[in-house]
Design an enzyme around this catalytic site. Sequence first.
Site, short mmCIF file in Angstrom:
data_model
loop_
_atom_site.label_atom_id
_atom_site.label_comp_id
_atom_site.label_asym_id
_atom_site.label_seq_id
_atom_site.Cartn_x
_atom_site.Cartn_y
_atom_site.Cartn_z
N ARG A 1 0.85 -1.19 0.00
CA ARG A 1 0.00 0.00 0.00
C ARG A 1 0.88 1.24 0.00
O ARG A 1 2.06 1.19 0.39
CB ARG A 1 -0.90 0.01 1.23
CG ARG A 1 -2.00 -1.03 1.20
CD ARG A 1 -2.78 -1.05 2.51
NE ARG A 1 -3.56 0.17 2.72
CZ ARG A 1 -4.32 0.37 3.80
NH1 ARG A 1 -4.39 -0.55 4.74
NH2 ARG A 1 -5.00 1.50 3.92
N HIS A 2 0.30 2.35 -0.39
CA HIS A 2 1.00 3.63 -0.29
C HIS A 2 1.30 3.92 1.18
O HIS A 2 0.72 3.31 2.10
CB HIS A 2 0.11 4.74 -0.86
CG HIS A 2 -1.28 4.72 -0.26
ND1 HIS A 2 -1.55 5.26 0.98
CD2 HIS A 2 -2.44 4.21 -0.72
CE1 HIS A 2 -2.83 5.10 1.26
NE2 HIS A 2 -3.41 4.46 0.24
N ASN B 1 -5.94 8.64 5.55
CA ASN B 1 -5.76 7.51 6.48
C ASN B 1 -5.77 8.01 7.91
O ASN B 1 -6.39 7.41 8.80
CB ASN B 1 -4.44 6.79 6.22
CG ASN B 1 -4.44 5.96 4.95
OD1 ASN B 1 -3.39 5.78 4.33
ND2 ASN B 1 -5.60 5.44 4.55
N ARG C 1 -1.16 9.73 -3.66
CA ARG C 1 -0.50 9.07 -2.54
C ARG C 1 0.39 7.91 -2.97
O ARG C 1 1.39 7.62 -2.30
CB ARG C 1 -1.53 8.61 -1.52
CG ARG C 1 -2.69 7.75 -2.05
CD ARG C 1 -3.77 7.68 -0.98
NE ARG C 1 -4.92 6.87 -1.33
CZ ARG C 1 -5.98 7.30 -1.99
NH1 ARG C 1 -6.00 8.56 -2.43
NH2 ARG C 1 -7.01 6.51 -2.23
N GLU D 1 -7.85 3.12 -6.57
CA GLU D 1 -8.65 2.51 -5.51
C GLU D 1 -10.12 2.42 -5.91
O GLU D 1 -10.61 3.20 -6.75
CB GLU D 1 -8.51 3.36 -4.22
CG GLU D 1 -9.31 2.86 -3.03
CD GLU D 1 -8.93 1.46 -2.57
OE1 GLU D 1 -9.12 0.50 -3.35
OE2 GLU D 1 -8.46 1.32 -1.42
N HIS E 1 -3.46 0.31 -3.53
CA HIS E 1 -4.42 0.60 -2.48
C HIS E 1 -4.96 -0.71 -1.91
O HIS E 1 -4.91 -1.75 -2.56
CB HIS E 1 -5.56 1.45 -3.04
CG HIS E 1 -5.09 2.67 -3.77
ND1 HIS E 1 -4.91 3.89 -3.16
CD2 HIS E 1 -4.70 2.84 -5.07
CE1 HIS E 1 -4.47 4.77 -4.05
NE2 HIS E 1 -4.33 4.16 -5.22
#
Length: 498
Positions: free
Chosen positions: A238-239, A245, A304, A342, A408
């Site tokens: 994931r980023h 987040n 991101r 995403e 994502h």
Amino acid sequence: MRQNACISGSCISISLLVTPFASHFIDYFAIHKGKTHIAKRICRFLSFFHDIPSQIFNAGDYRRQLFGATMPASFYDPTNEEGSTSRIKACNAALDDLIAYMKQEGVRVAAFDATNGTRERREYLMQSLKSSGIGAKIIFLESLCDNEQLLEENIRRVKLNTPDYRDLEPEAAVADFKRRRDHYMSVYETLEENEGPHIKIINSKRFIVNNIRGYLPLKVVHFIMNLHTQTRTFYLTRHGQSEYNLLGKIGGDSGLTPAGKEYARRLADFAKDHIGVRKVVDPNTGEESEVQQPCRLWTSTLRRTKETTQFIDHSKFKYKWDNGDTGEWVQFRPMARRNLDELYAGVCDGMTYKDIEQVYPEEFNRRQEDKLTYRYPRGESYMDVTLRLEPLAQEMERTREPVLIVGHQGILRILYAYFMGLDRKEAPYVSIPLNNVIELTPHAYGCHEKRYCLMRREEMLNDGQDEPVTSMPTKKISAAEQNVVYHPQDPVMNAPSC
């Protein structure tokens, strides 16, 4: 329409029957190199992305059940009448179960994984299918390999891990398998044009497609042409932690937090020191050293993921591919792909799950009841994302170089489930925590997984110095940190995502 498929060993045959209710689609596999790998990949692809139930009928499994696993090479000698009778019995048992499976209602794929190296045997299989009442066209697939180096690598990487050789010393196992292969080759007859529709794969580089028609058969042909049997590894991450987040919001296009940027730095080091090199052994001295290897980098088009790769080095070097071509390679050349974006939350984009529960209680409950098929209002579902990831999965099957995918949670869940052999219904619940790299190495009998935690939860919350997280030095990953497991509901490491 109803479609069934069945795959068998040394050649692959694909059958298609159109009835008032459906079509039946059958595969027969018969290959000298990588037959089990190809059979499994085809069945997995069709079952996961096209929702066609699939099952492999491996003649070797039946033979082991009936006569045991540790059979010597002489068992496969065509002049050994007892061995030949036993092997035919095992193949027929697999074929009987395959036919019974094919007669069930609904769309289905079955793989008959056996050698089928003689014309007589292939004719027997075709006649058995026709007389069974299934009624289908047949396509044979033949995989040929005359590259001794590739064969040797395949034997040591794949065959030594099969039940037949698991308890033998490596060199003894290699010698036994080569004798077995010689017995197969002594009676082997290649496919001829008059044997009907077929595909020939030569060294995973050259393809001959003969008289194949129909949507699903041609879909399989295209997929096969993207396959190869070489080892390749994917790295999923994931980023880094994003501003959304941190706030518990889903979707959006926010940038990274200081903790997210620190993860980006650590990921760059990991890419350079771990992904971008491979170990080689000097044949003369036996010394082990590391050499640079070409790698790919894929991200979504969202901010991101791009920011997470900002520190990765893009050095250039000369490289020679396995087809003989040479050229300049740009290491980890960034490629932003929209199908890695995403899952879109529609009207809920930018909201927290608590907001959604309060503003759209009915939508919240519907998602809780069926996360796989639930579609956000004016947004997407996991099923929608699965469909847009099909071309990417084919690209991953085709790629020979290691690939680092910075994506994502929702997207990586689907890719992980595909390669790990999980049911689509399990995909929305797979744990893909922040700050972890998941290493996947597909092989003929499954997929090896290894996880690396590059940044622990505690480091994101407090570094003990009240200094910016990005000033923290990067440290080597210890064995204990590689497989750190966090609770699925952890609000930091498993930060909300679609």
